[in-house]
Write a protein that holds these residues in place. Structure first.
Motif, PDB file in Angstrom:
ATOM      1  N   LYS A 115      15.099  43.306  31.118  1.00 58.04           N
ATOM      2  CA  LYS A 115      15.776  42.864  29.987  1.00 58.04           C
ATOM      3  C   LYS A 115      16.440  44.060  29.393  1.00 58.04           C
ATOM      4  O   LYS A 115      17.612  44.007  28.880  1.00 58.04           O
ATOM      5  CB  LYS A 115      14.696  42.596  28.982  1.00 58.04           C
ATOM      6  N   ILE A 116      15.828  45.276  29.468  1.00 57.93           N
ATOM      7  CA  ILE A 116      16.450  46.546  28.860  1.00 57.93           C
ATOM      8  C   ILE A 116      17.726  46.805  29.730  1.00 57.93           C
ATOM      9  O   ILE A 116      18.891  47.364  29.254  1.00 57.93           O
ATOM     10  CB  ILE A 116      15.690  47.691  28.719  1.00 57.93           C
ATOM     11  N   ASP A 117      17.607  46.769  30.953  1.00 60.55           N
ATOM     12  CA  ASP A 117      18.593  46.990  31.940  1.00 60.55           C
ATOM     13  C   ASP A 117      19.997  45.962  31.516  1.00 60.55           C
ATOM     14  O   ASP A 117      20.967  46.253  31.470  1.00 60.55           O
ATOM     15  CB  ASP A 117      18.326  46.749  33.386  1.00 60.55           C
ATOM     16  N   GLU A 118      19.511  44.779  31.247  1.00 62.53           N
ATOM     17  CA  GLU A 118      20.512  43.639  30.948  1.00 62.53           C
ATOM     18  C   GLU A 118      21.244  43.985  29.508  1.00 62.53           C
ATOM     19  O   GLU A 118      22.321  43.888  29.494  1.00 62.53           O
ATOM     20  CB  GLU A 118      20.013  42.398  30.766  1.00 62.53           C
ATOM     21  N   ILE A 119      20.333  44.718  28.779  1.00 59.81           N
ATOM     22  CA  ILE A 119      20.840  44.867  27.174  1.00 59.81           C
ATOM     23  C   ILE A 119      22.254  46.147  27.643  1.00 59.81           C
ATOM     24  O   ILE A 119      23.194  46.066  26.917  1.00 59.81           O
ATOM     25  CB  ILE A 119      19.881  45.576  26.296  1.00 59.81           C
ATOM     26  N   VAL A 120      21.633  47.033  28.505  1.00 62.78           N
ATOM     27  CA  VAL A 120      22.489  48.230  28.471  1.00 62.78           C
ATOM     28  C   VAL A 120      23.905  47.593  29.438  1.00 62.78           C
ATOM     29  O   VAL A 120      24.765  48.123  29.033  1.00 62.78           O
ATOM     30  CB  VAL A 120      21.781  49.285  29.479  1.00 62.78           C
ATOM     31  N   ASN A 121      23.704  47.083  30.296  1.00 60.28           N
ATOM     32  CA  ASN A 121      24.723  46.507  31.190  1.00 60.28           C
ATOM     33  C   ASN A 121      25.579  45.728  30.451  1.00 60.28           C
ATOM     34  O   ASN A 121      26.897  45.656  30.359  1.00 60.28           O
ATOM     35  CB  ASN A 121      24.353  45.861  32.379  1.00 60.28           C
ATOM     36  N   ASN A 122      25.159  44.748  29.590  1.00 58.45           N
ATOM     37  CA  ASN A 122      25.848  43.566  28.919  1.00 58.45           C
ATOM     38  C   ASN A 122      26.557  44.161  27.692  1.00 58.45           C
ATOM     39  O   ASN A 122      27.202  43.231  26.846  1.00 58.45           O
ATOM     40  CB  ASN A 122      25.190  42.342  28.868  1.00 58.45           C
ATOM     41  N   HIS A 123      25.769  45.028  26.879  1.00 59.01           N
ATOM     42  CA  HIS A 123      26.166  45.388  25.485  1.00 59.01           C
ATOM     43  C   HIS A 123      26.681  46.609  25.346  1.00 59.01           C
ATOM     44  O   HIS A 123      27.601  46.981  24.649  1.00 59.01           O
ATOM     45  CB  HIS A 123      25.029  44.944  24.506  1.00 59.01           C
ATOM     46  N   LEU A 124      26.169  47.550  26.203  1.00 58.53           N
ATOM     47  CA  LEU A 124      26.681  49.078  26.005  1.00 58.53           C
ATOM     48  C   LEU A 124      27.972  49.587  27.057  1.00 58.53           C
ATOM     49  O   LEU A 124      28.931  49.750  26.707  1.00 58.53           O
ATOM     50  CB  LEU A 124      25.589  49.791  26.353  1.00 58.53           C
ATOM     51  N   ARG A 125      27.461  49.067  28.558  1.00 57.91           N
ATOM     52  CA  ARG A 125      28.679  49.637  29.258  1.00 57.91           C
ATOM     53  C   ARG A 125      29.792  48.768  29.433  1.00 57.91           C
ATOM     54  O   ARG A 125      30.903  49.357  29.784  1.00 57.91           O
ATOM     55  CB  ARG A 125      27.963  49.419  30.732  1.00 57.91           C
ATOM     56  N   LYS A 126      29.823  47.248  28.770  1.00 59.36           N
ATOM     57  CA  LYS A 126      31.056  46.676  29.007  1.00 59.36           C
ATOM     58  C   LYS A 126      31.851  47.152  27.719  1.00 59.36           C
ATOM     59  O   LYS A 126      33.015  46.652  27.331  1.00 59.36           O
ATOM     60  CB  LYS A 126      30.937  45.266  28.662  1.00 59.36           C
ATOM     61  N   LYS A 127      31.368  47.904  26.617  1.00 60.00           N
ATOM     62  CA  LYS A 127      32.025  48.299  25.226  1.00 60.00           C
ATOM     63  C   LYS A 127      33.122  49.042  25.861  1.00 60.00           C
ATOM     64  O   LYS A 127      32.897  50.261  26.361  1.00 60.00           O
ATOM     65  CB  LYS A 127      31.170  48.626  24.302  1.00 60.00           C
ATOM     66  N   GLU A 128      34.401  48.779  25.094  1.00 56.85           N
ATOM     67  CA  GLU A 128      35.520  49.897  25.755  1.00 56.85           C
ATOM     68  C   GLU A 128      35.442  51.085  24.770  1.00 56.85           C
ATOM     69  O   GLU A 128      35.784  51.890  25.120  1.00 56.85           O
ATOM     70  CB  GLU A 128      36.782  49.223  25.288  1.00 56.85           C
ATOM     71  N   SER A 129      34.622  51.087  23.659  1.00 59.29           N
ATOM     72  CA  SER A 129      34.651  52.273  22.903  1.00 59.29           C
ATOM     73  C   SER A 129      33.251  53.149  23.241  1.00 59.29           C
ATOM     74  O   SER A 129      32.913  54.104  22.552  1.00 59.29           O
ATOM     75  CB  SER A 129      34.256  51.972  21.287  1.00 59.29           C
TER      76      SER A 129
END
Length: 174
Positions: A115-129
């Motif tokens: 779940k933490i990995d999903e948050i990182v991959n889908n919310h943080l890594r995908k942000k252009e900023s």
């Protein structure tokens, strides 16, 4: 030097130290140790609380939780905005603006590491900023570490497909 920076005296420092050693210490015990009256200790405690130098933090102790906790260091073009967005996530433990190679460090906790990995991959890594995302799993802590997460929502949120945490339909943003 520390006392001057905090705006306290030796007795205040001893009161803070007493509570850090034993959060259940009584005002009478402190008064006896400092040779002060209990009402005097009460006034000092209220002053320390008002200054924000003495607080009670209720939460989950990491070592006893059997939860996974991760620290994610990253670079953000808008660190304050990112931290404000992440504050609503029930898995968010804390975040810091830091100096160095990264400018943001955030912590998440959950019973499922995926779940933490999903948050990182889908919310943080995908942000252009956001760039330079590094996830570390915290294995142990040297001292007790008390943290707070939204226990009411931790099992009920599926955020894998959410584009933006601020658009989360799974929690009440109040």
């Amino acid at each position: 030097m520390l006392k001057k920076k905090l705006g306290i005296d030796e007795k205040d420092l001893n009161i803070i130290d007493s509570y850090m050693k034993n959060a259940n210490v009584s005002q009478k015990e402190i008064a006896d140790a400092l040779k002060l009256s209990q009402p005097s200790v009460f006034v000092r405690i209220q002053k320390l609380k008002k200054k924000g130098l003495l607080r009670t933090n209720i939460g989950i102790e990491f070592t006893n939780s059997n939860l996974f906790m991760c620290r994610i260091d990253l670079t953000s073009k808008n660190p304050n905005g990112l931290l404000n967005e992440l504050k609503i996530c029930p898995f968010f433990v804390n975040g810091f603006i830091i100096s160095g190679e990264s400018n943001v460090s955030v912590m998440f906790a959950h019973q499922n590491l995926q779940k933490i990995d999903e948050i990182v991959n889908n919310h943080l890594r995908k942000k252009e900023s956001v760039s330079n995302v590094k996830l570390n799993v915290i294995v142990s802590s040297a001292k007790d570490y008390i943290f707070q997460i939204d226990l009411n929502n931790i099992d009920n949120i599926d955020c894998v497909n959410q584009e933006n945490c601020n658009d989360c339909q799974s929690i009440d943003l109040k």
